[in-house]
Enzyme design. Structure first.
Site, PDB file in Angstrom:
ATOM      1  CG  ASN A 115      -2.668   3.342  11.125  1.00 52.51           C
ATOM      2  OD1 ASN A 115      -3.121   4.406  10.719  1.00 52.51           O
ATOM      3  ND2 ASN A 115      -1.421   3.234  11.563  1.00 52.51           N
ATOM      4  CD  GLN A 150      -5.290  -0.941   9.572  1.00 51.68           C
ATOM      5  OE1 GLN A 150      -5.962  -1.867  10.024  1.00 51.68           O
ATOM      6  NE2 GLN A 150      -3.967  -0.943   9.616  1.00 51.68           N
ATOM      7  CB  THR A 189       8.290 -10.019 -13.260  1.00 47.33           C
ATOM      8  OG1 THR A 189       9.143  -9.772 -14.381  1.00 47.33           O
ATOM      9  CG2 THR A 189       7.568 -11.339 -13.440  1.00 47.33           C
ATOM     10  CB  SER A 216      -2.073  -3.270   2.403  1.00 43.99           C
ATOM     11  OG  SER A 216      -0.948  -4.044   2.700  1.00 43.99           O
ATOM     12  CB  ALA A 226      -0.924   0.003   1.208  1.00 44.33           C
ATOM     13  CB  THR A 227       4.212   1.982   1.465  1.00 43.30           C
ATOM     14  OG1 THR A 227       3.816   1.659   2.806  1.00 43.30           O
ATOM     15  CG2 THR A 227       5.194   3.131   1.477  1.00 43.30           C
ATOM     16  CG  HIS A 250       0.369  -6.971   5.147  1.00 42.18           C
ATOM     17  ND1 HIS A 250       0.628  -6.676   6.468  1.00 42.18           N
ATOM     18  CD2 HIS A 250       0.738  -5.883   4.445  1.00 42.18           C
ATOM     19  CE1 HIS A 250       1.152  -5.453   6.552  1.00 42.18           C
ATOM     20  NE2 HIS A 250       1.218  -4.949   5.336  1.00 42.18           N
ATOM     21  CB  CYS A 264       4.730   2.859  11.971  1.00 38.80           C
ATOM     22  SG  CYS A 264       3.792   1.807  10.878  1.00 38.80           S
TER      23      CYS A 264
HETATM   24  N1  PLP Z   1      -1.883   2.816   5.503  1.00 40.40           N
HETATM   25  C1  PLP Z   1      -2.326   2.331   6.668  1.00 40.40           C
HETATM   26  C2  PLP Z   1      -3.546   2.925   7.303  1.00 40.40           C
HETATM   27  C3  PLP Z   1      -1.658   1.270   7.282  1.00 40.40           C
HETATM   28  O1  PLP Z   1      -2.104   0.791   8.434  1.00 40.40           O
HETATM   29  C4  PLP Z   1      -0.511   0.740   6.664  1.00 40.40           C
HETATM   30  C5  PLP Z   1       0.286  -0.322   7.318  1.00 40.40           C
HETATM   31  O2  PLP Z   1       0.562  -0.258   8.503  1.00 40.40           O
HETATM   32  C6  PLP Z   1      -0.101   1.268   5.427  1.00 40.40           C
HETATM   33  C7  PLP Z   1      -0.805   2.306   4.878  1.00 40.40           C
HETATM   34  C8  PLP Z   1       1.078   0.709   4.679  1.00 40.40           C
HETATM   35  O3  PLP Z   1       0.742  -0.575   4.161  1.00 40.40           O
HETATM   36  P1  PLP Z   1       1.859  -1.539   3.552  1.00 40.40           P
HETATM   37  O4  PLP Z   1       2.383  -2.340   4.689  1.00 40.40           O
HETATM   38  O5  PLP Z   1       1.136  -2.420   2.566  1.00 40.40           O
HETATM   39  O6  PLP Z   1       2.868  -0.695   2.888  1.00 40.40           O
END
Ligand code: PLP
Length: 359
Positions: free
Chosen positions: A140, A168, A223, A185, A72-73, A187, A305
């Site tokens: 989050n 989330q 890829t 994301s 997601a980042t 995961h 984080c």
């Molecule tokens: N945005 C939110 C609200 C998140 O909780 C997170 C992960 O902690 C991210 C973005 C980043 O996700 P990713 O781990 O897929 O880069």
């Protein structure tokens, strides 16, 4: 070990793992083929990716396309840098993947404040002429659900695109209507790590961050991993099928946990929230000591984080909490695979450990 950190990551659903296995095959199978190769095994892998793309798209509004990314980042970076936006407005409680990226992209970033309940005001002063507004769907750290549909409308009135970090919320609550760009994301919804997606509304144009083979409609060269895509797709499908059951399960765990931790004050709105996130504080508690006394409970102080940085959480301070209050807060996250007995046990032990500190 009792796992209470579902916002940091979720367990891989067995169904997602099963969907991945054929695409991890060794030399005796052709599941490892490059999905961008034109031969038969390559086309089979590409077809599996397209199935996954449809499954992920089902979590999102109609009228857009799904671009797979590594996280997601990366999706948020693609949205912010790729849009070329220079005048940005982002909520004060965004994840670093939005806050830091916005600041790296531009020196003109307006922070949209939140109220004491951790909610962005839908009538917030979005500067007229903004290029891009970013507000997350579910926070989050504290689990509050933002009024993203109203914020999308307000952004459009101000002439801006609306980006929603739905990491989330995706697969748990309904998609953010009206958004132009949505980041996900795998995961965080019981899929594998190492894959995310950016949904792009039809008509929105972006520039790529990376150049190369031109995969993902020229927006994300490199890829793709069929195994990761298949796992993401299966997790998304399951999330849609189980959304109601998951919500009810998590809501019942929330009620029990809230009852047992009634001495603790809730951070963020009790109503506008995802109930699988309980961020609570207790005056005088030493959170570091609590965590070290309860090493077989996997929970977090603030967000995963920010933990360990020593700085009070920017989310909790944005709500108006003092640094001291922010530092006496813990986050418990539970979800689909959490069991009632585990939650009761964990909460009772958290209370006992706090009592042992004399608070
Ligand atoms: N945005 C939110 C609200 C998140 O909780 C997170 C992960 O902690 C991210 C973005 C980043 O996700 P990713 O781990 O897929 O880069």
């Amino acid at each position: 070990m009792i796992y209470l950190d579902y916002q940091a990551t979720t367990p891989l659903a067995p169904e997602a793992r099963d969907a991945m296995l054929p695409w991890l095959g060794g030399a005796e199978t052709v599941g490892f083929a490059n999905p961008h190769s034109p031969h038969r095994p390559g086309r089979a892998a590409a077809a599996a990716i397209e199935v996954a793309r449809q499954q992920v798209a089902a979590l999102l509004p109609p009228g857009g396309r799904v671009i797979f990314t590594g996280s997601a980042t990366e999706a948020l970076n693609l949205a912010i840098f790729g849009s070329g936006a220079k005048r940005l407005a982002v909520s004060a409680i965004e994840h670093a993947a939005v806050l830091d990226t916005a600041r790296a992209a531009s020196s003109c970033v307006t922070l949209l404040p939140v109220n004491t309940n951790g909610l962005v005001d839908a009538a917030a002063a979005i500067p007229q002429g903004s290029d891009l507004v970013a507000v997350m769907q579910v926070n989050n750290e504290i689990g509050t659900v933002q009024p993203v549909n109203e914020l999308a409308e307000a952004s459009h009135r101000a002439g801006a695109l609306f980006l929603c970090d739905a990491v989330q919320g995706a697969g748990k609550i309904s998609y953010p209507e009206g958004a132009d760009l949505v980041a996900l994301s795998a995961h965080k919804l019981y899929g594998p790590k190492g894959i995310g997606a950016l949904w792009v509304r039809d008509g929105v144009t972006l520039s790529p961050l990376m150049y190369g083979g031109g995969q993902e409609q020229g927006l994300r060269s490199g890829t793709l991993s069929p195994a990761l895509c298949a796992g993401f797709g299966a997790a998304a499908k399951l999330a849609l099928e189980r959304a109601e059951a998951d919500m009810q399960h998590v809501a019942s765990l929330w009620s029990i946990a809230r009852e047992i931790l009634s001495r603790w004050t809730l951070n963020g709105s009790a109503e506008a929230r995802w109930p699988g996130n309980m961020n609570v504080r207790l005056e005088g508690v030493d959170v570091a000591r609590l965590m070290s006394d309860l090493r077989d409970l996997a929970f977090s102080a603030g967000s995963a984080c920010a933990s360990g940085s020593g700085r009070p959480s920017h989310v909790l301070t944005a709500l108006g909490l003092s640094p001291h209050e922010a530092k006496s807060s813990i986050r418990l996250g539970f979800g689909r695979y959490s069991r009632l007995r585990e939650i009761e046990d964990a909460c009772a032990r958290i209370n006992a450990a706090a009592a042992a500190q004399g608070v």
